[in-house]
Design an enzyme around this catalytic site. Structure first.
Site, PDB file in Angstrom:
ATOM      1  N   THR A  20      15.129   8.699 121.713  1.00 13.32           N
ATOM      2  CA  THR A  20      16.234   9.648 121.587  1.00 13.32           C
ATOM      3  C   THR A  20      16.675  10.225 122.990  1.00 13.32           C
ATOM      4  OG1 THR A  20      16.046   9.575 119.145  1.00 13.32           O
ATOM      5  CG2 THR A  20      17.352  11.431 120.308  1.00 13.32           C
ATOM      6  N   LYS A  34      23.092   8.648 118.058  1.00 10.64           N
ATOM      7  CA  LYS A  34      21.768   9.298 117.608  1.00 10.64           C
ATOM      8  C   LYS A  34      22.053  10.800 117.923  1.00 10.64           C
ATOM      9  CE  LYS A  34      17.598   9.865 115.795  1.00 10.64           C
ATOM     10  NZ  LYS A  34      16.361   9.108 115.973  1.00 10.64           N
TER      11      LYS A  34
END
Length: 182
Positions: free
Chosen positions: A70, A145
């Site tokens: 991420t 995300k």
């Protein structure tokens, strides 16, 4: 790399030959930051991948790197460009799900790659997750995300404020928690 391929073969009986053809590198959570000012810190993560002892030093041309980090989309794109210079294809595929979902192979992959590229590694996603969300271009998986993480963070903040409001209105915290989440 051989140990990883042996693990792939063990996880997916009948796909040993396919597993041996697919060199897979999973890089998990190089950095959770999405702040552009912290881009230099993410470049350290890039060095971990591309530096003299980085994971790409042993990757052969044609390797597919499924990156479940991420990170900021610009970092993902920069990493993909650097990997491509070495003949390695990076697919950004951060996951949504908890530890329990990971253990049960119920993750959701948010994938920044063309459908053809996703299909080439579909057995990997299917073995670890329940759903693949194809998002097209490189960096779009990590972009979604970041959006999902923002939604979750603001939801948690709203929940905390609702508890404070409930308590200010005279509702005991244990009653609030029981009523709201059971």
């Amino acid at each position: 790399m051989r140990a990883a391929l042996a693990l792939l073969a063990a996880l997916w009986p009948g796909l040993a030959e396919a597993a041996c053809r697919l060199a897979l590198l999973l890089a998990l959570d190089v950095s959770g930051s999405v702040d552009e000012r912290e881009y230099d810190l993410q470049l350290e993560g890039l060095a971990a991948a591309l530096g003299d002892e980085g994971l790409l030093t042993t990757a052969r041309a044609g390797t597919v790197w499924i990156d479940c980090s991420t990170v900021h989309p610009s970092f993902s794109r920069a990493t993909a460009r650097a990997a491509a210079e070495r003949g390695v294809r990076l697919i950004d595929a951060p996951v949504a799900g908890s530890k329990a979902q990971a253990e049960a192979a119920q993750l959701i992959f948010l994938v920044g790659a063309a459908e053809k590229e996703i299909e080439a590694v579909r057995p990997v996603f299917d073995a670890m997750g329940q759903r693949v969300v194809p998002l097209g271009a490189q960096g779009m998986g990590v972009a979604l995300k970041v959006v999902v993480n923002h939604l979750l963070a603001t939801s948690m903040g709203a929940f905390a404020e609702a508890l404070v409001l409930g308590e200010a209105l005279g509702l005991p915290r244990d009653m609030l928690l029981n009523a709201l989440i059971g």
